[in-house]
Design a protein around this motif. Structure first.
Motif, PDB file in Angstrom:
ATOM      1  N   ASP A 162      25.925  72.995  52.819  1.00 14.79           N
ATOM      2  CA  ASP A 162      27.111  73.281  53.410  1.00 14.79           C
ATOM      3  C   ASP A 162      27.861  74.208  52.628  1.00 14.79           C
ATOM      4  O   ASP A 162      28.508  75.195  53.283  1.00 14.79           O
ATOM      5  CB  ASP A 162      27.827  71.987  53.419  1.00 14.79           C
ATOM      6  CG  ASP A 162      27.138  71.071  54.308  1.00 14.79           C
ATOM      7  OD1 ASP A 162      26.401  71.591  55.142  1.00 14.79           O
ATOM      8  OD2 ASP A 162      27.451  69.846  54.383  1.00 14.79           O
ATOM      9  N   ASN A 165      26.854  77.995  53.086  1.00 15.52           N
ATOM     10  CA  ASN A 165      27.164  78.057  54.587  1.00 15.52           C
ATOM     11  C   ASN A 165      28.648  78.571  54.476  1.00 15.52           C
ATOM     12  O   ASN A 165      29.178  79.516  55.309  1.00 15.52           O
ATOM     13  CB  ASN A 165      26.684  77.454  55.868  1.00 15.52           C
ATOM     14  CG  ASN A 165      25.268  77.559  56.110  1.00 15.52           C
ATOM     15  OD1 ASN A 165      24.828  78.258  56.859  1.00 15.52           O
ATOM     16  ND2 ASN A 165      24.496  76.711  55.407  1.00 15.52           N
ATOM     17  N   ARG A 166      29.448  77.671  54.087  1.00 15.73           N
ATOM     18  CA  ARG A 166      31.103  77.886  54.197  1.00 15.73           C
ATOM     19  C   ARG A 166      31.266  79.144  53.509  1.00 15.73           C
ATOM     20  O   ARG A 166      32.115  80.048  53.952  1.00 15.73           O
ATOM     21  CB  ARG A 166      31.727  76.892  53.517  1.00 15.73           C
ATOM     22  CG  ARG A 166      32.111  75.603  54.429  1.00 15.73           C
ATOM     23  CD  ARG A 166      32.847  74.707  53.817  1.00 15.73           C
ATOM     24  NE  ARG A 166      32.548  73.957  52.553  1.00 15.73           N
ATOM     25  CZ  ARG A 166      31.686  72.871  52.175  1.00 15.73           C
ATOM     26  NH1 ARG A 166      31.129  72.718  53.326  1.00 15.73           N
ATOM     27  NH2 ARG A 166      31.374  72.913  51.041  1.00 15.73           N
ATOM     28  N   LYS A 167      30.730  79.316  52.137  1.00 19.76           N
ATOM     29  CA  LYS A 167      30.736  80.700  51.484  1.00 19.76           C
ATOM     30  C   LYS A 167      30.493  82.122  52.564  1.00 19.76           C
ATOM     31  O   LYS A 167      31.125  83.060  52.757  1.00 19.76           O
ATOM     32  CB  LYS A 167      30.267  80.776  50.158  1.00 19.76           C
ATOM     33  CG  LYS A 167      30.555  82.014  49.629  1.00 19.76           C
ATOM     34  CD  LYS A 167      29.866  82.032  48.182  1.00 19.76           C
ATOM     35  CE  LYS A 167      29.953  83.447  47.381  1.00 19.76           C
ATOM     36  NZ  LYS A 167      30.702  84.539  47.880  1.00 19.76           N
ATOM     37  N   LYS A 170      32.809  82.549  55.433  1.00 18.64           N
ATOM     38  CA  LYS A 170      34.091  82.851  55.014  1.00 18.64           C
ATOM     39  C   LYS A 170      34.068  84.232  54.636  1.00 18.64           C
ATOM     40  O   LYS A 170      35.196  84.989  54.942  1.00 18.64           O
ATOM     41  CB  LYS A 170      34.731  81.938  53.722  1.00 18.64           C
ATOM     42  CG  LYS A 170      35.828  82.375  53.384  1.00 18.64           C
ATOM     43  CD  LYS A 170      36.401  81.526  52.027  1.00 18.64           C
ATOM     44  CE  LYS A 170      37.815  81.869  51.617  1.00 18.64           C
ATOM     45  NZ  LYS A 170      37.722  82.995  50.476  1.00 18.64           N
ATOM     46  N   GLU A 188      35.048  81.012  64.498  1.00 14.01           N
ATOM     47  CA  GLU A 188      35.753  79.926  63.531  1.00 14.01           C
ATOM     48  C   GLU A 188      36.078  78.688  64.568  1.00 14.01           C
ATOM     49  O   GLU A 188      36.134  77.808  63.695  1.00 14.01           O
ATOM     50  CB  GLU A 188      37.193  80.602  63.514  1.00 14.01           C
ATOM     51  CG  GLU A 188      37.279  81.825  62.720  1.00 14.01           C
ATOM     52  CD  GLU A 188      38.661  82.537  62.538  1.00 14.01           C
ATOM     53  OE1 GLU A 188      39.603  82.346  63.317  1.00 14.01           O
ATOM     54  OE2 GLU A 188      38.496  83.702  61.668  1.00 14.01           O
ATOM     55  N   CYS A 191      32.244  77.135  63.638  1.00 11.16           N
ATOM     56  CA  CYS A 191      31.901  76.924  62.163  1.00 11.16           C
ATOM     57  C   CYS A 191      32.797  76.438  61.095  1.00 11.16           C
ATOM     58  O   CYS A 191      32.260  76.202  59.809  1.00 11.16           O
ATOM     59  CB  CYS A 191      31.415  78.518  61.780  1.00 11.16           C
ATOM     60  SG  CYS A 191      29.955  78.923  62.756  1.00 11.16           S
ATOM     61  N   PHE A 192      33.851  76.147  61.496  1.00 15.32           N
ATOM     62  CA  PHE A 192      34.951  75.781  60.751  1.00 15.32           C
ATOM     63  C   PHE A 192      35.635  74.201  60.921  1.00 15.32           C
ATOM     64  O   PHE A 192      35.487  73.911  62.182  1.00 15.32           O
ATOM     65  CB  PHE A 192      35.954  76.592  60.495  1.00 15.32           C
ATOM     66  CG  PHE A 192      35.575  78.011  59.914  1.00 15.32           C
ATOM     67  CD1 PHE A 192      35.095  77.919  58.440  1.00 15.32           C
ATOM     68  CD2 PHE A 192      35.470  79.178  60.381  1.00 15.32           C
ATOM     69  CE1 PHE A 192      34.645  78.927  57.651  1.00 15.32           C
ATOM     70  CE2 PHE A 192      34.886  80.226  59.885  1.00 15.32           C
ATOM     71  CZ  PHE A 192      34.670  80.109  58.532  1.00 15.32           C
TER      72      PHE A 192
END
Length: 192
Positions: A162, A165-167, A170, A188, A191-192
């Motif tokens: 996680d 993926n977030r990095k 972003k 966005e 995925c967010f």
């Protein structure tokens, strides 16, 4: 007005589909025919939105079909093998060398980190990341996670995956106007 892909584009698609079905290692759970077809969809949508001419669309569709074919030979650095496969096939088809050079350049532009130098490279790079803006993003990323585990021996805990993926999400930015205005907001949402 709709641009119909050329017979070479269709023949190339059949060639690539057969190649991937018959020679792709079974551990390519993400880099496979399904991903390739998603990239082709991205090329068509983004290319039309960016109003590229028929010749450039054909070059991009060819690059999209061939961009991951190198996976039949190698994992890391597959883009170079993909470019070689495309060059060989397109030369056999009598495609112009100057246009093969464009196709090859677009394939190589998909290497990570992506650093496209012109609109065609931007379109293929955005098409390669088209799935980031789809509601199936999480499922697709799980296939990549499993592929990395099988091929590269990279095992991730749920928390580490996680965070990775977030990095990535972003840091990732689309390059084309369509990518920034349409795909980025969709990314966005999903995925967010």
């Amino acid at each position: 007005m709709s641009q119909r892909p050329s017979s070479l584009t269709y023949r190339s698609g059949r060639f690539v589909a057969r190649l991937l079905i018959s020679k792709l290692p079974q551990d390519r759970l993400y880099h496979n025919l399904h991903h390739t077809i998603n990239v082709i969809q991205g090329v068509l949508v983004i290319g039309r939105a960016e109003d590229i001419n028929p010749e450039d669309m054909e070059n991009l569709l060819l690059a999209g079909w061939f961009h991951d074919t190198g996976h039949v030979k190698i994992y890391e650095g597959h883009e170079w093998a993909s470019a070689d496969i495309a060059r060989t096939y397109l030369t056999e088809q009598g495609f112009l060398k100057e246009r093969i050079d464009v196709v090859e350049r677009c394939i190589l532009a998909t290497q990570m980190p992506q650093e496209p130098s012109d609109l065609l490279e931007q379109i293929i790079c955005d098409a390669d990341m088209y799935h980031l803006a789809m509601p199936t993003y999480e499922q697709t990323q799980e296939l990549l996670r499993e592929e990395w585990s099988m091929v590269l021996g990279k095992a991730y805990t749920d928390e580490a995956w996680d965070a990775e993926n977030r990095k990535f999400l972003k840091d990732h930015q689309y390059f084309t106007k369509y990518g920034r205005e349409v795909l980025q907001p969709m990314k966005e949402i999903y995925c967010f």
